[in-house]
Design a protein around this motif. Sequence first.
Motif, PDB file in Angstrom:
ATOM      1  N   ALA A   1      59.788  27.328  38.958  1.00  0.00           N
ATOM      2  CA  ALA A   1      58.996  26.272  38.299  1.00  0.00           C
ATOM      3  C   ALA A   1      58.508  26.754  36.934  1.00  0.00           C
ATOM      4  N   PRO A   2      58.286  25.795  36.019  1.00  0.00           N
ATOM      5  CA  PRO A   2      57.743  26.165  34.703  1.00  0.00           C
ATOM      6  C   PRO A   2      56.255  26.496  34.801  1.00  0.00           C
ATOM      7  N   ILE A   3      55.787  27.267  33.849  1.00  0.00           N
ATOM      8  CA  ILE A   3      54.371  27.651  33.805  1.00  0.00           C
ATOM      9  C   ILE A   3      53.609  26.576  33.033  1.00  0.00           C
ATOM     10  N   THR A   4      52.559  26.051  33.651  1.00  0.00           N
ATOM     11  CA  THR A   4      51.729  25.070  32.931  1.00  0.00           C
ATOM     12  C   THR A   4      50.371  25.652  32.556  1.00  0.00           C
ATOM     13  N   LYS A   5      50.007  26.765  33.170  1.00  0.00           N
ATOM     14  CA  LYS A   5      48.676  27.323  32.910  1.00  0.00           C
ATOM     15  C   LYS A   5      48.699  28.823  33.176  1.00  0.00           C
ATOM     16  N   ILE A   6      47.939  29.545  32.363  1.00  0.00           N
ATOM     17  CA  ILE A   6      47.763  30.987  32.587  1.00  0.00           C
ATOM     18  C   ILE A   6      46.277  31.273  32.740  1.00  0.00           C
ATOM     19  N   THR A   7      45.924  31.979  33.788  1.00  0.00           N
ATOM     20  CA  THR A   7      44.551  32.453  33.926  1.00  0.00           C
ATOM     21  C   THR A   7      44.605  33.977  34.033  1.00  0.00           C
ATOM     22  N   PHE A   8      43.435  34.593  34.120  1.00  0.00           N
ATOM     23  CA  PHE A   8      43.381  36.057  34.150  1.00  0.00           C
ATOM     24  C   PHE A   8      42.526  36.527  35.317  1.00  0.00           C
ATOM     25  N   ALA A   9      42.886  37.683  35.827  1.00  0.00           N
ATOM     26  CA  ALA A   9      42.112  38.263  36.930  1.00  0.00           C
ATOM     27  C   ALA A   9      42.041  39.770  36.738  1.00  0.00           C
ATOM     28  N   ARG A  10      40.972  40.371  37.294  1.00  0.00           N
ATOM     29  CA  ARG A  10      40.916  41.830  37.334  1.00  0.00           C
ATOM     30  C   ARG A  10      41.843  42.313  38.435  1.00  0.00           C
ATOM     31  N   ARG A  11      42.020  43.608  38.506  1.00  0.00           N
ATOM     32  CA  ARG A  11      42.942  44.144  39.521  1.00  0.00           C
ATOM     33  C   ARG A  11      42.464  43.896  40.935  1.00  0.00           C
ATOM     34  N   ASP A  12      41.126  43.715  41.087  1.00  0.00           N
ATOM     35  CA  ASP A  12      40.626  43.429  42.434  1.00  0.00           C
ATOM     36  C   ASP A  12      40.782  41.959  42.794  1.00  0.00           C
ATOM     37  N   GLY A  13      41.381  41.171  41.915  1.00  0.00           N
ATOM     38  CA  GLY A  13      41.621  39.765  42.187  1.00  0.00           C
ATOM     39  C   GLY A  13      40.543  38.849  41.650  1.00  0.00           C
ATOM     40  N   ASP A  14      39.447  39.401  41.134  1.00  0.00           N
ATOM     41  CA  ASP A  14      38.343  38.586  40.623  1.00  0.00           C
ATOM     42  C   ASP A  14      38.802  37.842  39.365  1.00  0.00           C
ATOM     43  N   ARG A  15      38.651  36.524  39.398  1.00  0.00           N
ATOM     44  CA  ARG A  15      39.154  35.705  38.301  1.00  0.00           C
ATOM     45  C   ARG A  15      38.211  35.765  37.090  1.00  0.00           C
ATOM     46  N   ILE A  16      38.785  35.822  35.889  1.00  0.00           N
ATOM     47  CA  ILE A  16      38.004  35.819  34.652  1.00  0.00           C
ATOM     48  C   ILE A  16      37.717  34.360  34.296  1.00  0.00           C
ATOM     49  N   GLU A  17      36.428  34.018  34.264  1.00  0.00           N
ATOM     50  CA  GLU A  17      36.041  32.623  34.024  1.00  0.00           C
ATOM     51  C   GLU A  17      35.451  32.409  32.631  1.00  0.00           C
ATOM     52  N   SER A  18      34.988  33.512  31.988  1.00  0.00           N
ATOM     53  CA  SER A  18      34.340  33.350  30.684  1.00  0.00           C
ATOM     54  C   SER A  18      34.594  34.603  29.839  1.00  0.00           C
ATOM     55  N   ALA A  19      33.867  34.702  28.733  1.00  0.00           N
ATOM     56  CA  ALA A  19      34.056  35.844  27.820  1.00  0.00           C
ATOM     57  C   ALA A  19      33.710  37.160  28.527  1.00  0.00           C
ATOM     58  N   ILE A  20      34.362  38.228  28.054  1.00  0.00           N
ATOM     59  CA  ILE A  20      34.153  39.556  28.647  1.00  0.00           C
ATOM     60  C   ILE A  20      33.332  40.401  27.679  1.00  0.00           C
ATOM     61  N   GLY A  21      32.324  41.078  28.192  1.00  0.00           N
ATOM     62  CA  GLY A  21      31.540  41.998  27.376  1.00  0.00           C
ATOM     63  C   GLY A  21      31.869  43.433  27.750  1.00  0.00           C
ATOM     64  N   LEU A  22      32.113  44.251  26.724  1.00  0.00           N
ATOM     65  CA  LEU A  22      32.440  45.659  26.962  1.00  0.00           C
ATOM     66  C   LEU A  22      31.596  46.530  26.038  1.00  0.00           C
ATOM     67  N   THR A  23      31.277  47.716  26.471  1.00  0.00           N
ATOM     68  CA  THR A  23      30.641  48.682  25.581  1.00  0.00           C
ATOM     69  C   THR A  23      31.741  49.548  24.974  1.00  0.00           C
ATOM     70  N   VAL A  24      31.461  50.128  23.817  1.00  0.00           N
ATOM     71  CA  VAL A  24      32.468  50.967  23.135  1.00  0.00           C
ATOM     72  C   VAL A  24      32.916  52.097  24.073  1.00  0.00           C
ATOM     73  N   GLY A  25      34.240  52.228  24.195  1.00  0.00           N
ATOM     74  CA  GLY A  25      34.812  53.249  25.073  1.00  0.00           C
ATOM     75  C   GLY A  25      35.117  52.741  26.479  1.00  0.00           C
ATOM     76  N   GLU A  26      34.558  51.599  26.808  1.00  0.00           N
ATOM     77  CA  GLU A  26      34.803  51.037  28.140  1.00  0.00           C
ATOM     78  C   GLU A  26      36.157  50.333  28.147  1.00  0.00           C
ATOM     79  N   ASP A  27      36.782  50.246  29.303  1.00  0.00           N
ATOM     80  CA  ASP A  27      38.022  49.467  29.375  1.00  0.00           C
ATOM     81  C   ASP A  27      38.058  48.638  30.659  1.00  0.00           C
ATOM     82  N   VAL A  28      38.919  47.625  30.619  1.00  0.00           N
ATOM     83  CA  VAL A  28      39.104  46.740  31.769  1.00  0.00           C
ATOM     84  C   VAL A  28      40.591  46.404  31.867  1.00  0.00           C
ATOM     85  N   THR A  29      41.093  46.382  33.080  1.00  0.00           N
ATOM     86  CA  THR A  29      42.509  46.047  33.291  1.00  0.00           C
ATOM     87  C   THR A  29      42.618  44.611  33.791  1.00  0.00           C
ATOM     88  N   LEU A  30      43.466  43.833  33.134  1.00  0.00           N
ATOM     89  CA  LEU A  30      43.614  42.412  33.477  1.00  0.00           C
ATOM     90  C   LEU A  30      45.069  42.096  33.820  1.00  0.00           C
TER      91      LEU A  30
END
Lengths: 207, 146
Positions: free
Chosen positions: A111-140
């Motif tokens: 099937a074709p893709i109609t939408k892309i969403t994002f999740a962390r590796r633990d499956g938690d869905r990203i619903e809004s903006a992400i805040g990070l401190t300098v040096g911090e990282d997040v895998t999506l």
Amino acid sequence: MRILLFLVPLAGCGAGGAMRQATIVGQCAADDAACSRRHPMAPLAIGTRFHPDISTEIAGTTTPTLILDSADPHVLAIEDGALLAKHPGASAVMISTDNGSVIDFIHVWVAPITKITFARRDGDRIESAIGLTVGEDVTLVPTLWNGAQRLAGSSDATWTVDAEGALAVLRDGSADRRRLRARAPGKATVTVALGDAKASFDVEVVP
Amino acid sequence: MKAALLALLAILALAGCLPTLAAQSAAPPSRSARLDSIDGFWGPKGYRLELSQGVAIALTCNRGGPCTKLRVTADDPSIAEVRQASLSRLEVVGLHGNQQQASALVVIGKAPGSTKIRVRTGDVGQDIHVTIVAPPITNPQTAVTR
């Protein structure tokens, strides 16, 4: 007792073949809850690959050496043992022994893709903006959809960031996952595109 | 006693007749995989198979037990491909309770059109008149999200 009876069918999460002799599941790490290849029952997203893990349940024998091929390579091709989704539709994936005798087959939808969403590796869905401190990282991980239907397959999507001074997008060895590393205070927008579908989210980096 | 006699007569009749085929798998949603027999006085004298492009169907062959020395060929493999299959299931043969592995084949719809598949066991066989139909048209969908 009723709950137990309900859970029994869920335990076998692979897709069973039409001849009830083979099962197909995705290859995922045990702790990778967001792995898109975990969903072999879902249609494959166009442009993605699905790395199958096939086993047979035939009395008196272990799984023989198996070969995969597609009934309709225009819809779904087989490349290096992976399923490659090409056009919308359905195609039987034939599971045969090395002498050509068919053990089983399973119809796989594309099937074709109609939408892309994002999740962390633990499956938690990203619903809004992400805040990070300098040096911090997040895998999506991008999650692919066709309407309300989640799609399977790992994508080699294009990740771009509009403020590379604030944020770095790093590969972590998988085709679809990316590690975002906060470099310097500021705001950035990350855009992910695959085929005609694209999605973006905002990241704010603070000291 | 009467039932046993009828069963014996049925087995004897089948033993001298043409093989019979039976579907062993279902079509996926909105696709076709339908086997119909063309009935004659003594039983099926042929079969019709309607199959969607990209779809496969498993069939078993029986002639008083699983067909022996099964040979399957397609007149036009670019329309419908046929392969022998390994179905790990035992079926009763004759009256003494012996069992043998099911004799199976798989037909794959490759491209719209019509062709014939020949199923042979020993010196007899059945023909399957195959029609491969095109899949329904899928609307391509794209979207942009933010």
